[in-house]
Design an enzyme around this catalytic site. Sequence first.
Site, PDB file in Angstrom:
ATOM      1  N   ASP A 113      40.498 118.936 -10.641  1.00 23.74           N
ATOM      2  CA  ASP A 113      40.572 119.102 -12.099  1.00 23.74           C
ATOM      3  C   ASP A 113      39.313 119.734 -12.702  1.00 23.74           C
ATOM      4  OD1 ASP A 113      38.892 116.963 -11.650  1.00 23.74           O
ATOM      5  OD2 ASP A 113      40.007 115.506 -12.824  1.00 23.74           O
ATOM      6  N   HIS A 114      38.144 119.440 -12.134  1.00 27.31           N
ATOM      7  CA  HIS A 114      36.904 119.881 -12.772  1.00 27.31           C
ATOM      8  C   HIS A 114      36.616 121.375 -12.581  1.00 27.31           C
ATOM      9  CE1 HIS A 114      36.077 115.749 -13.582  1.00 27.31           C
ATOM     10  NE2 HIS A 114      34.822 115.950 -13.917  1.00 27.31           N
ATOM     11  N   ASP A 178      33.725 109.262 -10.885  1.00 25.96           N
ATOM     12  CA  ASP A 178      33.628 109.940 -12.173  1.00 25.96           C
ATOM     13  C   ASP A 178      33.328 108.869 -13.204  1.00 25.96           C
ATOM     14  OD1 ASP A 178      34.572 112.701 -13.592  1.00 25.96           O
ATOM     15  OD2 ASP A 178      34.917 110.949 -14.864  1.00 25.96           O
ATOM     16  N   ARG A 465      32.477 113.319 -24.687  1.00 28.00           N
ATOM     17  CA  ARG A 465      31.051 113.511 -24.405  1.00 28.00           C
ATOM     18  C   ARG A 465      30.569 114.747 -25.144  1.00 28.00           C
ATOM     19  NH1 ARG A 465      29.534 111.553 -18.613  1.00 28.00           N
ATOM     20  NH2 ARG A 465      29.616 109.591 -19.718  1.00 28.00           N
ATOM     21  N   SER A 660      26.686 110.054 -16.653  1.00 29.90           N
ATOM     22  CA  SER A 660      27.772 110.187 -15.699  1.00 29.90           C
ATOM     23  C   SER A 660      27.374 109.659 -14.341  1.00 29.90           C
ATOM     24  CB  SER A 660      28.220 111.646 -15.594  1.00 29.90           C
ATOM     25  OG  SER A 660      27.469 112.306 -14.618  1.00 29.90           O
ATOM     26  N   ARG A 662      27.328 111.282 -11.734  1.00 26.62           N
ATOM     27  CA  ARG A 662      26.993 112.453 -10.919  1.00 26.62           C
ATOM     28  C   ARG A 662      25.912 112.145  -9.877  1.00 26.62           C
ATOM     29  NH1 ARG A 662      26.116 116.948 -15.018  1.00 26.62           N
ATOM     30  NH2 ARG A 662      28.214 116.280 -15.537  1.00 26.62           N
TER      31      ARG A 662
HETATM   32 FE1  F3S Z   1      37.408 115.809 -16.976  1.00 27.50          FE
HETATM   33 FE2  F3S Z   1      36.121 115.651 -19.223  1.00 27.50          FE
HETATM   34 FE3  F3S Z   1      37.565 113.719 -18.430  1.00 27.50          FE
HETATM   35  S1  F3S Z   1      35.352 116.446 -17.353  1.00 27.50           S
HETATM   36  S2  F3S Z   1      37.566 113.779 -16.242  1.00 27.50           S
HETATM   37  S3  F3S Z   1      38.302 115.700 -18.966  1.00 27.50           S
HETATM   38  S4  F3S Z   1      35.564 113.572 -19.273  1.00 27.50           S
END
Ligand code: F3S
Length: 777
Positions: A113-114, A178, A465, A660, A662
């Site tokens: 997804d990212h 995540d 965010r 996060s 990360r």
């Molecule tokens: Fe993707 Fe933003 Fe959520 S990066 S997982 S949609 S916080």
Amino acid sequence: ATQAKYSSLDVPQEYVSRTPPYAKLIEKLNVVKKIVDNKPLTLAEKILYSHLVDPEESLASCKGQLSNIRGQEYLKLNPDRVAMQDASAQMALLQFMTCGMSKTAVPGSIHCDHLIVGKDGAEDDLTKSIATNKEVFDFLQSCGEKYGIQFWGPGSGIIHQIVLENFSVPGLMMLGTDSHTPNAGGLGAIAIGVGGADAVDALTGTPWELKAPKVLGVKLTGHLSGWSSPKDVITHLAGILTVRGGTGYIVEYFGDGVESLSCTGMATICNMGAEIGATTSTFPYQDAHRRYLIQTDREPISKAADAANKEFNFLRADEGAEYDKVVEINLSELEPHVNGPFTPDLSTPISKFGDTAKKENWPSTVSAGLIGSCTNSSYQDMSRAVSLIKQAEDAGLRPKIPFFVTPGSEQIRATIERDGLIDTFEKNGAIVLANACGPCIGQWDRTDVSKTSTESNAIFTSFNRNFRARNDGNRNTMNFLTSPDMVTAMIYSGDMNFNPITDSIQLENGKSFKFQAPVGEELPNSGFIKGRKEFYPEANPQPKTDVEVNVSPESDRLQLLDPFQPWSGDELSTNVLLRVEGKCTTDHISAAGAWLKYKGHLENISYNTLIGAVNKDTGEVNKAYDLNGDQYGIPELMMKWKDEGRPWVVVAEHNYGEGSAREHAALSPRFLGGSIILVKSFARIHETNLKKQGMLPLTFADEADYDKISPCDLLTTVDLKDMIAKDGNNGGVLRMKVTKKDGTEFEILCKHTMSKDQIEFFKAGSAINHIGNLKRE
Ligand code: F3S
């Protein structure tokens, strides 16, 4: 007899891997209850402590009272499952591969997804992103096949939405690589955001450690109506608690007000618990949960959850349970809020927003509106937004600014397409992006404002965010976080002073138009549809040991890991590379956006280390100075010192590593020769990530000592060996000798929170080295 007692908790075979082992958990909870003499427990404690590997060992020092260990002892836990997104999964799996196992110990899922860019619309963006990231997606897919991990390919959706639709269940405990993993708490789970090395604990069946959290109760009274939405609960709460207010806490919602929330609304609230630093957030089992489980094809699981709740009182707090802190919010009085810019806790009620914007000199107009993402792309969110669009359409209005919609999953996209919502969006000028993170994670290839523009511009988003440069790579874009309703109304005005609840918009025919409050459906009347089959993985994949996982030595995207060196056995002697000023989030430490493509290549991504940090001594961004005064970029100086065999320490202020899970924010400094991070305070996940990578995270015993440190000072631990010999003592004080450039010396006191196991990580060089050692023994 035991089996008969728990028979109502059974589910058909095909649901087993997606259902928490209720009978086992309830048995464990009974052990816990005995230890605490049946004192009332919060829901968070019930779920967490029923996942203890050994309640007797973990609770040995609680003296019959869990509050005695909250914030003190480490718990050893067995999570039920793991979810990983494509950017962080690469490193998690590269680390898992070094452990030599043929399959995972618990079910896992990978979500692409990212890495998907948002620009022209779903189809084009997806095709291009698949081409650009093919090597990484192939790597993740082959890992999934080899180890039996479900692989959700690009376009299938955003990790947290897919988890909510498929895996989150009341009473489940899961880890996700995540920081918004707590989204699953909307369905009554305890879901915690972690780094890849923590995920490897669960994937290898190694007990996962967490410091016993405190429990913050949020009592909701009244009920939501009109313009107010679940997003406003959390944006308002962030304003009350600030980005650090939830640190060390699980947030547990309770009270009559909970009954007026949808399951997806509760997920929105839990999602953004990450913005107040909470370990996670959760809700007691509700009728809304049952309805959501049934609509997402999980009726047998809903029946088991019903039984776990009614017969065993497992999925709600006990009467009289005590919270460490309680905040009360009356939903009937809650106003929509707008949070930002640049920090999610700067919360302004919409009635005061226009005046505040003027006072603060924020831009007078809004440049774009974006809705969706993992935070707000439920059917309810989308149908409410469309109800506003239809009002505007009927009045002949068109959006004044670009408008983007990101569905959270293929299931949501297909369902809103069937019900005509996508058509309404598109007819009214919206660009519907791929089911992926896109603009939320800096993958917004924005054409109307350049990345380097020095002029401020404001965007309204329903995301979670809003750190600088997060969405479009431009440090001057102010992202204001709010509900999808507010964003949608705003695109028709574009004026920062516009309050859709009270203000009208002038029409071309001279009349004026005022929005009515949005209305939406909690769940689709005709049920969800799955959408395109190709986006769905096999239900229960089995490991295929003959699958090859290929990582080319020439690749610039993927790189096999070399283990970090174990501790030498001596005191640490480190030079101060930099003193960081102010906020330093994981975005500052390990920037996302364009860097995301190097997530699987530690060496390449490390060129981004701390490039967003402000040098306290010069006020410059990404500048540090060598011993002879020569100026370098921060990662360049780290590399130089690494080559010279000069270990270094970075000194910083509060909530270092906020934001996060990360883990590159810990991996890269370690890779580049860092030994210690010394700060006023840490964000929890980041502190753990540093320990997992064999770094020594320390905090100042006296914050004022931050001002006594200068770049290039030599910091030498005095009693590290002693601390290690005592297995860390579960936290304590460490003495540090500071030698200034002119030779003067003094000592400061630093605090550490290392547990016995974390000391082992430090000694072995990293947690992965330690697990590998254990598996080899
Ligand atoms: Fe993707 Fe933003 Fe959520 S990066 S997982 S949609 S916080």
